[in-house]
Design an enzyme around this catalytic site. Structure first.
Site, PDB file in Angstrom:
ATOM      1  N   ARG A  14      38.746  26.574  45.385  1.00  0.00           N
ATOM      2  CA  ARG A  14      38.992  27.577  44.335  1.00  0.00           C
ATOM      3  C   ARG A  14      37.664  28.162  43.824  1.00  0.00           C
ATOM      4  O   ARG A  14      37.346  29.320  44.053  1.00  0.00           O
ATOM      5  CB  ARG A  14      39.806  26.934  43.202  1.00  0.00           C
ATOM      6  N   ASP A  15      36.874  27.312  43.170  1.00  0.00           N
ATOM      7  CA  ASP A  15      35.645  27.811  42.545  1.00  0.00           C
ATOM      8  C   ASP A  15      34.656  28.275  43.616  1.00  0.00           C
ATOM      9  O   ASP A  15      33.918  29.247  43.422  1.00  0.00           O
ATOM     10  CB  ASP A  15      35.036  26.679  41.701  1.00  0.00           C
ATOM     11  N   HIS A 219      32.083  19.799  34.441  1.00  0.00           N
ATOM     12  CA  HIS A 219      32.159  20.789  35.533  1.00  0.00           C
ATOM     13  C   HIS A 219      30.822  21.537  35.515  1.00  0.00           C
ATOM     14  O   HIS A 219      30.635  22.497  34.772  1.00  0.00           O
ATOM     15  CB  HIS A 219      33.344  21.720  35.232  1.00  0.00           C
ATOM     16  N   HIS A 221      27.822  23.622  37.134  1.00  0.00           N
ATOM     17  CA  HIS A 221      27.219  24.463  38.178  1.00  0.00           C
ATOM     18  C   HIS A 221      25.737  24.084  38.245  1.00  0.00           C
ATOM     19  O   HIS A 221      25.118  23.733  37.235  1.00  0.00           O
ATOM     20  CB  HIS A 221      27.443  25.937  37.846  1.00  0.00           C
ATOM     21  N   CYS A 252      30.927  31.918  39.482  1.00  0.00           N
ATOM     22  CA  CYS A 252      32.025  32.529  38.731  1.00  0.00           C
ATOM     23  C   CYS A 252      31.838  34.029  38.855  1.00  0.00           C
ATOM     24  O   CYS A 252      30.770  34.551  38.524  1.00  0.00           O
ATOM     25  CB  CYS A 252      31.993  32.110  37.261  1.00  0.00           C
ATOM     26  N   ASN A 261      29.014  24.846  42.038  1.00  0.00           N
ATOM     27  CA  ASN A 261      29.036  23.547  41.358  1.00  0.00           C
ATOM     28  C   ASN A 261      28.109  22.593  42.076  1.00  0.00           C
ATOM     29  O   ASN A 261      27.747  22.813  43.236  1.00  0.00           O
ATOM     30  CB  ASN A 261      30.447  22.936  41.439  1.00  0.00           C
TER      31      ASN A 261
HETATM   32  P1  HMG Z   1      44.788  41.904  32.545  1.00  0.00           P
HETATM   33  O1  HMG Z   1      44.435  43.093  33.344  1.00  0.00           O
HETATM   34  O2  HMG Z   1      44.379  41.857  31.120  1.00  0.00           O
HETATM   35  O3  HMG Z   1      46.342  41.554  32.664  1.00  0.00           O
HETATM   36  O4  HMG Z   1      44.209  40.623  33.294  1.00  0.00           O
HETATM   37  P2  HMG Z   1      47.630  42.349  32.325  1.00  0.00           P
HETATM   38  O5  HMG Z   1      48.611  41.351  31.782  1.00  0.00           O
HETATM   39  O6  HMG Z   1      47.327  43.578  31.520  1.00  0.00           O
HETATM   40  O7  HMG Z   1      48.125  42.799  33.797  1.00  0.00           O
HETATM   41  C1  HMG Z   1      47.407  43.729  34.579  1.00  0.00           C
HETATM   42  C2  HMG Z   1      47.842  43.627  36.028  1.00  0.00           C
HETATM   43  O8  HMG Z   1      47.584  42.319  36.531  1.00  0.00           O
HETATM   44  C3  HMG Z   1      49.336  43.854  36.196  1.00  0.00           C
HETATM   45  O9  HMG Z   1      49.520  44.417  37.504  1.00  0.00           O
HETATM   46  C4  HMG Z   1      49.900  42.441  36.225  1.00  0.00           C
HETATM   47  O10 HMG Z   1      51.101  42.360  36.935  1.00  0.00           O
HETATM   48  C5  HMG Z   1      48.804  41.695  36.968  1.00  0.00           C
HETATM   49  P3  HMG Z   1      49.654  46.000  37.719  1.00  0.00           P
HETATM   50  O11 HMG Z   1      50.816  46.397  36.833  1.00  0.00           O
HETATM   51  O12 HMG Z   1      48.348  46.602  37.286  1.00  0.00           O
HETATM   52  O13 HMG Z   1      49.891  46.128  39.211  1.00  0.00           O
HETATM   53  N1  HMG Z   1      48.758  40.271  36.619  1.00  0.00           N
HETATM   54  C6  HMG Z   1      48.898  39.286  37.507  1.00  0.00           C
HETATM   55  N2  HMG Z   1      49.093  39.283  38.833  1.00  0.00           N
HETATM   56  C7  HMG Z   1      49.217  38.088  39.436  1.00  0.00           C
HETATM   57  N3  HMG Z   1      49.097  36.900  38.800  1.00  0.00           N
HETATM   58  C8  HMG Z   1      48.896  36.861  37.469  1.00  0.00           C
HETATM   59  C9  HMG Z   1      48.785  38.099  36.784  1.00  0.00           C
HETATM   60  N4  HMG Z   1      48.593  38.407  35.481  1.00  0.00           N
HETATM   61  C10 HMG Z   1      48.568  39.745  35.399  1.00  0.00           C
HETATM   62  N5  HMG Z   1      48.798  35.672  36.854  1.00  0.00           N
HETATM   63  C11 HMG Z   1      44.135  38.302  33.845  1.00  0.00           C
HETATM   64  C12 HMG Z   1      44.352  39.328  32.748  1.00  0.00           C
HETATM   65  C13 HMG Z   1      43.954  36.967  33.186  1.00  0.00           C
HETATM   66  C14 HMG Z   1      45.353  38.274  34.748  1.00  0.00           C
HETATM   67  C15 HMG Z   1      42.900  38.707  34.656  1.00  0.00           C
HETATM   68  O14 HMG Z   1      41.852  38.862  33.754  1.00  0.00           O
HETATM   69  C16 HMG Z   1      42.518  37.730  35.705  1.00  0.00           C
HETATM   70  O15 HMG Z   1      43.248  37.499  36.665  1.00  0.00           O
HETATM   71  N6  HMG Z   1      41.338  37.108  35.578  1.00  0.00           N
HETATM   72  C17 HMG Z   1      40.883  36.152  36.577  1.00  0.00           C
HETATM   73  C18 HMG Z   1      39.692  35.505  36.121  1.00  0.00           C
HETATM   74  C19 HMG Z   1      39.249  34.449  37.096  1.00  0.00           C
HETATM   75  O16 HMG Z   1      39.975  33.989  37.961  1.00  0.00           O
HETATM   76  N7  HMG Z   1      37.968  34.053  36.923  1.00  0.00           N
HETATM   77  C20 HMG Z   1      37.381  33.039  37.715  1.00  0.00           C
HETATM   78  C21 HMG Z   1      37.952  31.689  37.406  1.00  0.00           C
HETATM   79  S1  HMG Z   1      37.352  30.950  35.893  1.00  0.00           S
HETATM   80  C22 HMG Z   1      35.925  30.122  36.389  1.00  0.00           C
HETATM   81  O17 HMG Z   1      35.497  30.258  37.493  1.00  0.00           O
HETATM   82  C23 HMG Z   1      35.298  29.151  35.421  1.00  0.00           C
HETATM   83  C24 HMG Z   1      35.627  27.681  35.747  1.00  0.00           C
HETATM   84  O18 HMG Z   1      35.242  27.364  37.070  1.00  0.00           O
HETATM   85  C25 HMG Z   1      34.901  26.766  34.761  1.00  0.00           C
HETATM   86  C26 HMG Z   1      33.394  26.996  34.646  1.00  0.00           C
HETATM   87  O19 HMG Z   1      32.711  27.133  35.660  1.00  0.00           O
HETATM   88  O20 HMG Z   1      32.922  27.007  33.510  1.00  0.00           O
HETATM   89  C27 HMG Z   1      37.130  27.407  35.628  1.00  0.00           C
HETATM   90 MG    MG Z   2      33.259  26.878  37.691  1.00  0.00          MG
END
Ligand code: HMG
Ligand code: MG
Length: 315
Positions: A14-15, A219, A221, A252, A261
């Site tokens: 995933r990450d 967690h 990095h 990220c 990580n």
């Molecule tokens: P948004 O644009 O605010 O969402 O995104 P929305 O509710 O307004 O929806 C917009 C569009 O997204 C719509 O589609 C929804 O259907 C679709 P459209 O009508 O435009 O065709 N949608 C989805 N589609 C599939 N699955 C869903 C979903 N939700 C909405 N669940 C949202 C908000 C949270 C969805 C967006 O910002 C997003 O997907 N962000 C992803 C962020 C991400 O994955 N970041 C990386 C992971 S976090 C990380 O790496 C940190 C971590 O490792 C810890 C660390 O390192 O500290 C965990």
């Molecule tokens: Mg991470």
């Protein structure tokens, strides 16, 4: 050091893969999962049920989960605690739509996530911390009711790429709220790898004031090469769950400059050397890192998969 068993929580699929430029085909993701499970990893994050527009690398979340779940023999342990045996697979879920997708695939565990800093929460999931907590509050009860364990992430605990230093009291308050909402474990994230051991001791001590030791994971990095030093500091305070990524893959997409990580093979090598058991076979883990490197098509930053496992000669 108390209990001698350490849980290594593999997040490379995933990450790691979310930050690769190219899309890795589903069958190849499965090849990597098989290599990781074959090395003895039994807690793994498979994918993310986030918007495929935001993270196209994981757009095959359903296909991948459906491909591997029937074969994984995962444990269906109590939703209030960690899996006790078998392989447990998890995935990131940002909202109700993500939860529906995860439930439809039959995942035994999900992870909710937000950051300790407003700007990173906004850039990463397009909402404020308060709004994100509200969304999480709504999605945890149906997840638990469906028998799904919920893990929580707090990002940017050691520092934010947009806001700089983060007040540890504020970060731990967010973690405590996730625990209160029903997350069985909270993984505290050094998203951009800025932490040092002194800071780590303060963060872990503050976390211990408000949540049980068993619910704390780190967690880290390894952007600036301090992840293992921070892990040692946390081990001294009793923490026994660490996230890592095979080969040190990842970052990220919404944290500029974030590296992967801590590499799983580097972590397991160090833990074995200081007498902490993980149940993971280092030689097979090195093979898994080689698989990861082949699939992404470029060198990965982990050190031990390149250097090899050192076996001291016994006279
Ligand atoms: P948004 O644009 O605010 O969402 O995104 P929305 O509710 O307004 O929806 C917009 C569009 O997204 C719509 O589609 C929804 O259907 C679709 P459209 O009508 O435009 O065709 N949608 C989805 N589609 C599939 N699955 C869903 C979903 N939700 C909405 N669940 C949202 C908000 C949270 C969805 C967006 O910002 C997003 O997907 N962000 C992803 C962020 C991400 O994955 N970041 C990386 C992971 S976090 C990380 O790496 C940190 C971590 O490792 C810890 C660390 O390192 O500290 C965990
Ligand atoms: Mg991470």
């Amino acid at each position: 050091m108390g209990s001698e068993l350490v849980t290594v929580y593999e997040v490379g699929l995933r990450d790691g893969l979310q930050n690769e430029k190219g899309f890795i085909p589903t069958e190849q993701k499965r090849e990597l999962l098989d290599a990781l499970v074959g090395a003895g990893l039994c807690r793994l994050e498979l994918t993310s049920f986030v918007s495929p527009k935001w993270v196209p690398q994981l757009a095959d979340a359903e296909a991948f989960a459906r491909l591997v779940l029937p074969a994984a023999g995962y444990s269906v342990a109590s939703p209030s605690g960690p899996a006790t045996d078998g392989v447990s697979l998890s995935a990131l879920v940002p909202n109700g739509m993500g939860l529906e997708r995860a439930l439809a695939c039959g995942l035994p565990e999900i992870a909710v996530f937000l950051s300790a800093s407003e700007t990173h929460t906004q850039k990463n999931i397009n909402k404020s911390i308060d709004r994100a907590l509200g969304v999480i509050e709504e999605l945890i009860p149906p997840a638990l009711a469906a028998g799904v364990r919920v893990r929580g992430y707090v990002s940017t605990v050691w520092g934010c790429p947009y806001e700089g230093t983060v007040d540890p009291a504020r970060a731990i308050a967010v973690a405590a709220r996730l625990a209160e909402l029903g997350c069985y474990q909270i993984s505290l994230g050094d998203t951009i790898g800025v932490g040092n051991p002194r800071q780590t001791r303060e963060i872990v001590r503050r976390a211990l004031d408000v949540m049980p030791l068993e619910s704390i994971a780190l967690h880290l990095h390894d952007t600036r090469g301090t992840a293992l030093a921070n892990i040692l500091a946390a081990l001294d305070l009793g923490v026994r769950v660490f996230d890592s990524s095979i080969g040190g893959m990842g970052g990220c997409p919404y944290a500029p400059g974030a590296a992967g990580n801590v590499a799983t093979e580097d972590l397991v090598y160090m833990l074995a050397g200081i007498g902490l058991e993980t149940g993971i076979d280092l030689e097979k883990l090195i093979e898994a890192a080689n698989v990861a490197e082949r699939l992404v098509g470029h060198p990965l930053p982990g050190k031990v998969h390149r250097a090899g496992a050192f076996r001291p000669r016994v006279a």
